[in-house]
Design a protein around this motif. Structure first.
Motif, PDB file in Angstrom:
ATOM      1  N   GLU A 129     -13.377  68.004  43.323  1.00 46.45           N
ATOM      2  CA  GLU A 129     -13.251  66.845  44.318  1.00 46.45           C
ATOM      3  C   GLU A 129     -14.857  66.655  44.678  1.00 46.45           C
ATOM      4  OE1 GLU A 129     -11.243  67.609  47.918  1.00 46.45           O
ATOM      5  OE2 GLU A 129     -11.593  65.595  48.715  1.00 46.45           O
ATOM      6  N   LYS A 130     -15.563  67.541  45.013  1.00 51.82           N
ATOM      7  CA  LYS A 130     -16.908  67.368  45.417  1.00 51.82           C
ATOM      8  C   LYS A 130     -17.875  66.735  44.314  1.00 51.82           C
ATOM      9  CE  LYS A 130     -20.537  69.533  48.093  1.00 51.82           C
ATOM     10  NZ  LYS A 130     -21.673  69.518  47.052  1.00 51.82           N
ATOM     11  N   LYS A 179     -16.791  63.131  43.318  1.00 50.66           N
ATOM     12  CA  LYS A 179     -16.987  62.309  44.385  1.00 50.66           C
ATOM     13  C   LYS A 179     -18.528  61.910  44.231  1.00 50.66           C
ATOM     14  CE  LYS A 179     -13.286  62.524  47.689  1.00 50.66           C
ATOM     15  NZ  LYS A 179     -12.787  63.081  48.958  1.00 50.66           N
ATOM     16  N   GLU A 180     -19.340  62.873  43.772  1.00 54.69           N
ATOM     17  CA  GLU A 180     -20.863  62.577  43.289  1.00 54.69           C
ATOM     18  C   GLU A 180     -20.910  61.744  42.371  1.00 54.69           C
ATOM     19  OE1 GLU A 180     -23.533  65.825  44.454  1.00 54.69           O
ATOM     20  OE2 GLU A 180     -21.870  67.006  44.864  1.00 54.69           O
ATOM     21  N   ILE A 232     -18.749  59.495  41.288  1.00 53.33           N
ATOM     22  CA  ILE A 232     -18.158  58.022  41.777  1.00 53.33           C
ATOM     23  C   ILE A 232     -19.367  57.310  42.397  1.00 53.33           C
ATOM     24  CG2 ILE A 232     -16.816  57.035  43.417  1.00 53.33           C
ATOM     25  CD1 ILE A 232     -14.479  59.038  42.602  1.00 53.33           C
ATOM     26  N   ASN A 233     -20.007  58.077  43.224  1.00 54.36           N
ATOM     27  CA  ASN A 233     -21.361  57.478  44.038  1.00 54.36           C
ATOM     28  C   ASN A 233     -22.575  57.594  43.094  1.00 54.36           C
ATOM     29  OD1 ASN A 233     -19.902  56.933  46.476  1.00 54.36           O
ATOM     30  ND2 ASN A 233     -20.135  59.123  46.813  1.00 54.36           N
ATOM     31  N   LYS A 285      -6.296  62.047  47.725  1.00 50.52           N
ATOM     32  CA  LYS A 285      -7.740  62.374  48.083  1.00 50.52           C
ATOM     33  C   LYS A 285      -8.606  61.551  47.500  1.00 50.52           C
ATOM     34  CE  LYS A 285      -7.866  66.689  46.233  1.00 50.52           C
ATOM     35  NZ  LYS A 285      -8.342  68.052  46.022  1.00 50.52           N
ATOM     36  N   PHE A 286      -8.099  60.826  46.614  1.00 49.13           N
ATOM     37  CA  PHE A 286      -9.227  59.678  46.120  1.00 49.13           C
ATOM     38  C   PHE A 286      -8.386  58.383  46.208  1.00 49.13           C
ATOM     39  CE2 PHE A 286      -9.586  63.708  43.608  1.00 49.13           C
ATOM     40  CZ  PHE A 286     -10.848  63.966  43.952  1.00 49.13           C
ATOM     41  N   TYR A 311      -9.405  54.440  44.231  1.00 50.57           N
ATOM     42  CA  TYR A 311      -9.655  54.705  42.745  1.00 50.57           C
ATOM     43  C   TYR A 311      -8.298  54.875  41.870  1.00 50.57           C
ATOM     44  CZ  TYR A 311     -13.925  55.337  44.934  1.00 50.57           C
ATOM     45  OH  TYR A 311     -15.235  54.899  45.824  1.00 50.57           O
ATOM     46  N   SER A 318      -6.449  57.030  40.481  1.00 46.93           N
ATOM     47  CA  SER A 318      -6.114  58.347  40.811  1.00 46.93           C
ATOM     48  C   SER A 318      -4.686  58.773  40.548  1.00 46.93           C
ATOM     49  CB  SER A 318      -6.550  58.665  41.987  1.00 46.93           C
ATOM     50  OG  SER A 318      -6.249  60.001  42.276  1.00 46.93           O
TER      51      SER A 318
END
Lengths: 237, 237
Positions: free
Chosen positions: A30-31, A34-35, A37-38, A53-54, A57, A59
């Motif tokens: 997950e972490k 997300k990095e 994605i950003n 959790k997403f 998006y 998902s």
């Protein structure tokens, strides 16, 4: 839901030739997802045992069993995503790290993470180096690959294209702690097993080593990411 | 030749409880095996696809297939040996490295190798740390485990038993490059995920951090062996 074809496709992305063919790669956790994605990378699809959790998006629900069949991790942690590669352009900087023939994916990942810590956002790798989209590289980089860009190039041509001082980590060099470095330059690190290639060694202006604490110590070499970390801590802080 | 019972026994040594029960562990690779032979450890038996490489020792022929069935490596490299553990006594030194809750075997192996480079031949690990005879630790230590001794102890009691300055690597500490260190002391490093335990933090006289090159950098932590390598390079050279 995940289709059989999607599972087959994700499995294929574990091979470099397929990552290049489709211009895609896999990120797990997950972490780290997300990095990415950003970052500048474009998300293709997320597969998660807990897709909420997403939210927002693309998902998709995946079962633990299905995830296990496509994960590159020994213990899959619930989330896997496919991202599209981006073609980055090398920026002009006054400091470069170049890696000659690095083949251990864990080492490359750790180096990417360490470079980011010391503000180095571009790495030049020789073309025979391990692929930075290899899953072990991505996991060891702990998300830093989403921000540090790796360029595969001929290191000799790269050196020739820049009019900069070239430093190389080499066991026959001068002690790094006796040298006053410029903050600019190209720093070349070779592979743990073979060091820097002969043709590149000839282009190096200053060879530098990290000495042992005393001469009786039997171990023959320092781990590559640690050598790089010690050098960067000296120059970049 | 290798018997079925021997194969079964070597497989059992991949578990810590069996290593403790039999007081034995497995080492792979000609170079590392020879380093252990030349150390305080006592060789039990060598199994090799080419046993003549170890003339003068209890070296037994093993087939590639048999070796593959017992090897801890993805690509077994031809030689595997069983060694007997030794009960070492901690020597009085003026400098100690203590690891609190280290659980990644590759990290522990790299730390052992790095400690040797900087002349640190003893490491104190908290009892919940990964076992140093785990095959991944031995491989990552590249033979250094044959010379660097790892002691599992309660770190609090260890600190109390020594009247020494205690330093700890901690993100809330002072910049390491602004501090004049004594060459003596106990240096505590925590796990990558949890840092140093609360009860140990209270015993630390000086918390120290390796800063990022600037504040906008997003990565949250430096790899543990790299932090340790940077600190040791500063104190031990």
């Amino acid at each position: 839901m995940v289709t059989k074809n999607q599972i087959k496709f994700i499995k294929r992305l574990s091979l470099k030739k397929n990552r290049i063919k489709y211009n895609m790669f896999v990120v797990e956790g997950e972490k780290i997802i997300k990095e990415f994605i950003n970052s500048s990378y474009k998300l293709e699809k997320i597969y998660s045992v807990n897709p909420e959790k997403f939210t927002g998006y693309d998902s998709n629900l995946i079962s633990v069993k299905e995830l296990k069949s496509i994960s590159n991790l020994k213990s899959p942690n619930g989330d896997l995503a496919v991202f599209n590669m981006v073609s980055f352009t090398l920026k002009n900087e006054n400091f470069y790290v170049a890696l000659d023939g690095i083949n251990d994916p864990g080492n490359l990942g750790t180096i990417i993470r360490t470079c980011e810590w010391f503000g180095v956002n571009q790495i030049i790798c020789s073309k025979n180096s391990v692929d930075c989209y290899n899953s072990k590289v991505i996991q060891a980089s702990m998300g830093s690959l989403s921000r540090v860009h790796v360029f595969y190039d001929d290191i000799l041509s790269f050196i020739d294209s820049k009019k900069m001082d070239v430093y190389g980590a080499d066991i026959d060099g001068d002690r790094y702690d006796n040298i006053k470095f410029k903050s600019s330059g190209i720093w070349v690190f070779g592979s743990e097993s073979h060091g820097i290639s002969k043709n590149i060694i000839s282009k190096i202006d200053k060879k530098v080593k990290i000495p042992k604490s005393h001469d009786n110590i039997k171990t023959e070499s320092l781990n590559l990411p640690i050598s790089l970390g010690i050098i960067l801590s000296k120059i970049r802080l």
